[in-house]
Design a protein around this motif. Sequence first.
Motif, short mmCIF file in Angstrom:
data_model
loop_
_atom_site.label_atom_id
_atom_site.label_comp_id
_atom_site.label_asym_id
_atom_site.label_seq_id
_atom_site.Cartn_x
_atom_site.Cartn_y
_atom_site.Cartn_z
N ALA A 12 0.83 -1.20 0.00
CA ALA A 12 0.00 0.00 0.00
C ALA A 12 0.87 1.25 0.00
N ALA A 13 1.96 1.23 0.78
CA ALA A 13 2.85 2.39 0.83
C ALA A 13 3.46 2.65 -0.55
N ALA A 14 3.85 1.57 -1.24
CA ALA A 14 4.42 1.73 -2.58
C ALA A 14 3.39 2.28 -3.55
N ALA A 15 2.15 1.82 -3.42
CA ALA A 15 1.08 2.30 -4.31
C ALA A 15 0.78 3.78 -4.05
N LEU A 16 0.75 4.18 -2.79
CA LEU A 16 0.43 5.56 -2.45
C LEU A 16 1.58 6.51 -2.76
N ARG A 17 2.78 5.99 -2.73
CA ARG A 17 3.93 6.83 -3.04
C ARG A 17 3.91 7.29 -4.50
N ALA A 18 3.18 6.56 -5.34
CA ALA A 18 3.08 6.93 -6.76
C ALA A 18 2.15 8.11 -6.99
N LEU A 19 1.53 8.63 -5.93
CA LEU A 19 0.71 9.84 -6.05
C LEU A 19 1.62 11.03 -6.40
N PRO A 20 1.05 12.11 -6.92
CA PRO A 20 1.86 13.29 -7.25
C PRO A 20 2.59 13.87 -6.04
N TYR A 21 3.61 14.66 -6.31
CA TYR A 21 4.47 15.21 -5.27
C TYR A 21 3.70 16.08 -4.27
N ALA A 22 2.58 16.63 -4.68
CA ALA A 22 1.82 17.51 -3.78
C ALA A 22 1.21 16.76 -2.59
N TYR A 23 1.20 15.44 -2.65
CA TYR A 23 0.62 14.63 -1.56
C TYR A 23 1.71 14.18 -0.60
N HIS A 24 1.30 14.02 0.65
CA HIS A 24 2.19 13.49 1.69
C HIS A 24 1.57 12.19 2.22
N VAL A 25 2.40 11.17 2.40
CA VAL A 25 1.92 9.87 2.85
C VAL A 25 2.62 9.52 4.16
N LEU A 26 1.83 9.34 5.22
CA LEU A 26 2.36 8.90 6.51
C LEU A 26 2.08 7.41 6.64
N VAL A 27 3.14 6.63 6.81
CA VAL A 27 3.02 5.17 6.89
C VAL A 27 3.12 4.73 8.34
N ASN A 28 2.15 3.96 8.78
CA ASN A 28 2.09 3.40 10.14
C ASN A 28 2.11 4.46 11.25
N PRO A 29 1.37 5.57 11.09
CA PRO A 29 1.33 6.55 12.18
C PRO A 29 0.44 6.06 13.32
N VAL A 30 0.77 6.51 14.52
CA VAL A 30 -0.02 6.18 15.71
C VAL A 30 -0.29 7.48 16.46
N PHE A 31 -1.54 7.69 16.83
CA PHE A 31 -1.93 8.91 17.52
C PHE A 31 -2.71 8.56 18.78
N ARG A 32 -2.68 9.47 19.74
CA ARG A 32 -3.54 9.36 20.92
C ARG A 32 -4.60 10.44 20.80
N VAL A 33 -5.86 10.03 20.76
CA VAL A 33 -6.96 10.96 20.57
C VAL A 33 -7.93 10.83 21.73
N ARG A 34 -7.92 11.82 22.59
CA ARG A 34 -8.84 11.87 23.74
C ARG A 34 -8.80 10.56 24.54
N GLY A 35 -7.58 10.10 24.81
CA GLY A 35 -7.39 8.90 25.61
C GLY A 35 -7.41 7.60 24.85
N LYS A 36 -7.72 7.64 23.55
CA LYS A 36 -7.76 6.43 22.74
C LYS A 36 -6.57 6.41 21.78
N VAL A 37 -6.00 5.21 21.59
CA VAL A 37 -4.87 5.06 20.69
C VAL A 37 -5.39 4.68 19.30
N MET A 38 -4.94 5.40 18.29
CA MET A 38 -5.37 5.15 16.91
C MET A 38 -4.15 4.74 16.08
#
Length: 253
Positions: free
Chosen positions: A85-111
């Motif tokens: 999936a990362a390889a497929a998304l990297r083929a998007l135009p340069y104007a796009y940014h792709v974050l691979v495997n990000p983890v966030f904490r949102v209001r006490g929940k891990v995403m």
Amino acid sequence: MAVLHKKRNANTKKRARLMLGMAACVFAPTALAVWYLTALLAKRQPPAALAYGALAAAAAGALCFRVLYTRSAVLKSGIDGERQAAAALRALPYAYHVLVNPVFRVRGKVMELDAVVVGKNGVFIVETKNHAGVITGKTDAEWWSQVKRRGAKTMKNPLLQAERQHKLMEQLLADAKQACPVHSFVYFANKNARVGVRDARIYTDETSLRRAIQSAPEPGRPVDAARLAALLEQACEEYFLRVSVSWSPRGSF
């Protein structure tokens, strides 16, 4: 090509620990067997308890190895799918940014996300599945069916998972005071997948996935993709920093 922001993959560490466990399952009974054979070759009568212990260890090791191997194979399949999936998304135009495997904490929940694409037309969550076989189910059902040559089993509905991630991402952006549309997709990366579920959020080929991302309408005020990607990356780093501090014996590096 799109700008790629790669993060550490928790599943890689989990698989490494499983492989260490598999090695231990092989080493322990092997060591006992070698000890027993060495005693026989030295013409010493080894204790009967040692023979029984070696047999028991071999049986337990084989069972443990099988369990760990199955879990490791599942993780490897997921990791492979995320890389595709990362390889497929990297083929998007340069104007796009792709974050691979990000983890966030949102209001006490891990995403934990497989990939997030940020462009001037919004934020796109891509939930990746590397399942093979015939996949069927209802869009609102908790479980779907997966049928392969070796039999059938159930899998969690990835659309519901994507919906939960969608809501958490909206909360994360709202807390950061970022007005930005959020979209969520499910991408089946395995070429041997035959998905019988019809939904506009499901994609089975990378070209259609990229087209869907690029064709999403822009909001009235275009998103500053580079700035928003940097904010999300910072939020991800803050999560890992908090985890590292909580695991440190003295509460610091």
